[in-house]
Design a protein around this motif. Structure first.
Motif, PDB file in Angstrom:
ATOM      1  N   ARG A  28       0.766  -1.265   0.014  1.00  0.00           N
ATOM      2  CA  ARG A  28       0.030  -0.008   0.049  1.00  0.00           C
ATOM      3  C   ARG A  28       0.988   1.242  -0.128  1.00  0.00           C
ATOM      4  NH1 ARG A  28      -5.358  -0.353   3.800  1.00  0.00           N
ATOM      5  NH2 ARG A  28      -5.068  -2.178   2.463  1.00  0.00           N
ATOM      6  N   GLU A  29       0.633   2.299  -0.597  1.00  0.00           N
ATOM      7  CA  GLU A  29       1.292   3.296  -1.068  1.00  0.00           C
ATOM      8  C   GLU A  29       0.398   4.587  -0.840  1.00  0.00           C
ATOM      9  OE1 GLU A  29       3.310   4.053  -4.893  1.00  0.00           O
ATOM     10  OE2 GLU A  29       1.361   3.859  -6.042  1.00  0.00           O
ATOM     11  N   PHE A  30       1.293   5.751  -0.189  1.00  0.00           N
ATOM     12  CA  PHE A  30       0.670   7.019   0.289  1.00  0.00           C
ATOM     13  C   PHE A  30       0.270   7.559  -1.230  1.00  0.00           C
ATOM     14  CE2 PHE A  30      -0.113  10.812   1.908  1.00  0.00           C
ATOM     15  CZ  PHE A  30       0.298  11.912   1.057  1.00  0.00           C
ATOM     16  N   VAL A  31      -0.809   8.379  -1.384  1.00  0.00           N
ATOM     17  CA  VAL A  31      -1.218   9.082  -2.689  1.00  0.00           C
ATOM     18  C   VAL A  31      -1.406  10.522  -2.221  1.00  0.00           C
ATOM     19  CG1 VAL A  31      -2.906   9.304  -4.242  1.00  0.00           C
ATOM     20  CG2 VAL A  31      -2.440   7.214  -3.364  1.00  0.00           C
ATOM     21  N   ALA A  32      -2.158  10.904  -1.258  1.00  0.00           N
ATOM     22  CA  ALA A  32      -2.316  12.307  -0.984  1.00  0.00           C
ATOM     23  C   ALA A  32      -2.912  12.397   0.412  1.00  0.00           C
ATOM     24  CB  ALA A  32      -3.222  13.101  -2.114  1.00  0.00           C
ATOM     25  N   ALA A  33      -2.679  13.449   1.060  1.00  0.00           N
ATOM     26  CA  ALA A  33      -3.224  13.938   2.328  1.00  0.00           C
ATOM     27  C   ALA A  33      -3.621  15.295   2.556  1.00  0.00           C
ATOM     28  CB  ALA A  33      -2.146  13.529   3.388  1.00  0.00           C
ATOM     29  N   LYS A  74      -0.490  17.345   0.875  1.00  0.00           N
ATOM     30  CA  LYS A  74       0.720  16.683   0.530  1.00  0.00           C
ATOM     31  C   LYS A  74       0.190  15.534  -0.548  1.00  0.00           C
ATOM     32  CE  LYS A  74       4.798  14.691   2.282  1.00  0.00           C
ATOM     33  NZ  LYS A  74       5.644  14.303   3.424  1.00  0.00           N
ATOM     34  N   TYR A  75       1.046  15.558  -1.487  1.00  0.00           N
ATOM     35  CA  TYR A  75       0.901  14.405  -2.604  1.00  0.00           C
ATOM     36  C   TYR A  75       2.334  13.809  -2.712  1.00  0.00           C
ATOM     37  CZ  TYR A  75      -2.808  17.427  -3.804  1.00  0.00           C
ATOM     38  OH  TYR A  75      -3.992  18.226  -3.789  1.00  0.00           O
ATOM     39  N   ALA A  76       2.091  12.423  -3.275  1.00  0.00           N
ATOM     40  CA  ALA A  76       3.232  11.660  -3.655  1.00  0.00           C
ATOM     41  C   ALA A  76       3.879  12.206  -4.909  1.00  0.00           C
ATOM     42  CB  ALA A  76       2.736  10.253  -3.754  1.00  0.00           C
ATOM     43  N   ASP A  77       5.037  12.087  -5.239  1.00  0.00           N
ATOM     44  CA  ASP A  77       5.617  12.740  -6.251  1.00  0.00           C
ATOM     45  C   ASP A  77       4.943  12.116  -7.670  1.00  0.00           C
ATOM     46  OD1 ASP A  77       9.130  12.731  -5.024  1.00  0.00           O
ATOM     47  OD2 ASP A  77       7.378  14.046  -4.861  1.00  0.00           O
ATOM     48  N   SER A  78       4.488  10.829  -7.396  1.00  0.00           N
ATOM     49  CA  SER A  78       4.077  10.291  -8.709  1.00  0.00           C
ATOM     50  C   SER A  78       2.605  10.724  -9.099  1.00  0.00           C
ATOM     51  CB  SER A  78       3.872   8.564  -8.506  1.00  0.00           C
ATOM     52  OG  SER A  78       3.104   8.505  -7.340  1.00  0.00           O
ATOM     53  N   VAL A  79       2.043  11.581  -8.340  1.00  0.00           N
ATOM     54  CA  VAL A  79       0.783  12.024  -8.797  1.00  0.00           C
ATOM     55  C   VAL A  79       0.656  13.496  -8.632  1.00  0.00           C
ATOM     56  CG1 VAL A  79      -0.316  10.038  -7.752  1.00  0.00           C
ATOM     57  CG2 VAL A  79      -0.233  12.062  -6.351  1.00  0.00           C
ATOM     58  N   LYS A  80       1.862  14.101  -8.258  1.00  0.00           N
ATOM     59  CA  LYS A  80       1.705  15.689  -8.233  1.00  0.00           C
ATOM     60  C   LYS A  80       1.490  16.275  -9.564  1.00  0.00           C
ATOM     61  CE  LYS A  80       4.608  16.445  -4.810  1.00  0.00           C
ATOM     62  NZ  LYS A  80       5.890  17.051  -4.338  1.00  0.00           N
ATOM     63  N   ARG A 102      -1.446  16.193 -10.957  1.00  0.00           N
ATOM     64  CA  ARG A 102      -2.438  15.438 -11.680  1.00  0.00           C
ATOM     65  C   ARG A 102      -3.410  15.212 -10.785  1.00  0.00           C
ATOM     66  NH1 ARG A 102      -1.754  10.290 -13.173  1.00  0.00           N
ATOM     67  NH2 ARG A 102      -0.106   9.775 -11.805  1.00  0.00           N
ATOM     68  N   PHE A 103      -3.364  14.919  -9.530  1.00  0.00           N
ATOM     69  CA  PHE A 103      -4.389  14.550  -8.414  1.00  0.00           C
ATOM     70  C   PHE A 103      -4.361  15.865  -7.633  1.00  0.00           C
ATOM     71  CE2 PHE A 103      -3.783   9.778  -8.335  1.00  0.00           C
ATOM     72  CZ  PHE A 103      -3.959   9.634  -9.793  1.00  0.00           C
ATOM     73  N   THR A 104      -5.807  16.231  -6.961  1.00  0.00           N
ATOM     74  CA  THR A 104      -6.162  17.000  -5.997  1.00  0.00           C
ATOM     75  C   THR A 104      -6.887  16.321  -5.015  1.00  0.00           C
ATOM     76  OG1 THR A 104      -5.808  18.729  -7.711  1.00  0.00           O
ATOM     77  CG2 THR A 104      -7.031  19.273  -5.628  1.00  0.00           C
ATOM     78  N   ILE A 105      -6.338  16.716  -3.773  1.00  0.00           N
ATOM     79  CA  ILE A 105      -7.310  16.294  -2.529  1.00  0.00           C
ATOM     80  C   ILE A 105      -8.009  17.361  -2.015  1.00  0.00           C
ATOM     81  CG2 ILE A 105      -5.342  16.517  -0.903  1.00  0.00           C
ATOM     82  CD1 ILE A 105      -6.312  14.040   0.333  1.00  0.00           C
ATOM     83  N   SER A 106      -9.191  17.162  -1.617  1.00  0.00           N
ATOM     84  CA  SER A 106     -10.059  18.192  -1.182  1.00  0.00           C
ATOM     85  C   SER A 106     -10.992  17.432  -0.093  1.00  0.00           C
ATOM     86  CB  SER A 106     -10.843  19.015  -2.017  1.00  0.00           C
ATOM     87  OG  SER A 106     -11.754  18.015  -2.896  1.00  0.00           O
ATOM     88  N   ARG A 107     -11.513  18.307   0.741  1.00  0.00           N
ATOM     89  CA  ARG A 107     -12.379  17.656   1.934  1.00  0.00           C
ATOM     90  C   ARG A 107     -13.713  18.873   1.880  1.00  0.00           C
ATOM     91  NH1 ARG A 107      -9.421  16.582   7.124  1.00  0.00           N
ATOM     92  NH2 ARG A 107     -11.472  16.123   7.724  1.00  0.00           N
ATOM     93  N   ASP A 108     -14.681  18.284   2.493  1.00  0.00           N
ATOM     94  CA  ASP A 108     -15.879  19.006   2.772  1.00  0.00           C
ATOM     95  C   ASP A 108     -16.443  18.725   4.180  1.00  0.00           C
ATOM     96  OD1 ASP A 108     -18.403  20.200   3.225  1.00  0.00           O
ATOM     97  OD2 ASP A 108     -19.092  19.998   1.075  1.00  0.00           O
ATOM     98  N   TYR A 164      -7.941   1.899  -4.295  1.00  0.00           N
ATOM     99  CA  TYR A 164      -7.745   3.167  -3.743  1.00  0.00           C
ATOM    100  C   TYR A 164      -8.515   3.286  -2.108  1.00  0.00           C
ATOM    101  CZ  TYR A 164      -5.436   5.123  -7.649  1.00  0.00           C
ATOM    102  OH  TYR A 164      -4.284   5.678  -8.461  1.00  0.00           O
ATOM    103  N   TYR A 165      -7.700   3.573  -1.215  1.00  0.00           N
ATOM    104  CA  TYR A 165      -8.414   3.682   0.098  1.00  0.00           C
ATOM    105  C   TYR A 165      -8.301   4.933   0.712  1.00  0.00           C
ATOM    106  CZ  TYR A 165      -7.636  -1.435  -0.462  1.00  0.00           C
ATOM    107  OH  TYR A 165      -7.558  -2.623  -0.506  1.00  0.00           O
ATOM    108  N   CYS A 166      -9.472   5.119   1.379  1.00  0.00           N
ATOM    109  CA  CYS A 166      -9.027   6.502   2.252  1.00  0.00           C
ATOM    110  C   CYS A 166      -8.870   6.098   3.801  1.00  0.00           C
ATOM    111  CB  CYS A 166     -10.164   7.629   2.055  1.00  0.00           C
ATOM    112  SG  CYS A 166     -11.778   6.905   2.702  1.00  0.00           S
ATOM    113  N   ALA A 167      -8.362   6.896   4.591  1.00  0.00           N
ATOM    114  CA  ALA A 167      -8.064   7.000   5.973  1.00  0.00           C
ATOM    115  C   ALA A 167      -8.045   8.044   6.837  1.00  0.00           C
ATOM    116  CB  ALA A 167      -6.806   5.947   6.100  1.00  0.00           C
ATOM    117  N   PRO A 168      -8.401   7.894   7.883  1.00  0.00           N
ATOM    118  CA  PRO A 168      -8.190   9.209   8.940  1.00  0.00           C
ATOM    119  C   PRO A 168      -7.091   8.858   9.773  1.00  0.00           C
ATOM    120  CG  PRO A 168      -9.911   7.581   9.602  1.00  0.00           C
ATOM    121  CD  PRO A 168      -9.252   7.044   8.512  1.00  0.00           C
TER     122      PRO A 168
END
Length: 125
Positions: A45-50, A59-65, A67-73, A94-98
């Motif tokens: 399992r690898e980190f993608v974004a936080a 924060k993003y993994a270099d592999s997705v920087k 291209r990907f955007t994390i957001s929250r509501d 893909y998994y999310c985690a708190p």
């Protein structure tokens, strides 16, 4: 305990976009940092974004920087992952985690407390 339900995965072609959602239960969602991880077959399992609890820091993994955007509501207890310019190497569950233990958004899986069932993303070339 926080319960998580990921959705939005699917089969797409390289270059396409997807938006993943992670709905969390519990009244304390806004106190958690949140992250997305992914796991491809035969790989760890690898980190993608936080994202921080307020959404102010990401924060993003270099592999997705770029291209990907994390957001929250926090009003909807939901965190999102907008994925653009998808590549075949993005194929994974893909998994999310708190977390309450990763204030620096290091993305170390051992600092994340609960995991959802995941959502499959498959990118064809």
């Amino acid at each position: 305990q926080v319960q998580l339900v990921e959705s939005g995965g699917g089969l797409v072609q390289a270059g396409d976009s997807l938006r993943l959602s992670c709905a969390a239960s519990g009244r304390t969602f806004s106190s958690y940092g949140m992250a997305w991880f992914r796991q491809a077959p035969g790989k760890e399992r690898e980190f993608v974004a936080a994202i921080s609890w307020s959404g102010a820091n990401t924060k993003y993994a270099d592999s997705v920087k770029g291209r990907f955007t994390i957001s929250r509501d926090n009003t909807k207890n939901t965190v999102y992952l907008q994925m653009n310019s998808l590549k075949p190497e993005d194929t994974a569950v893909y998994y999310c985690a708190p977390t309450t233990r990763d204030p620096n958004l290091s993305g170390s899986p051992r600092l994340y407390d609960y995991w959802g069932q995941g959502t499959q993303v498959t990118v064809s070339s």
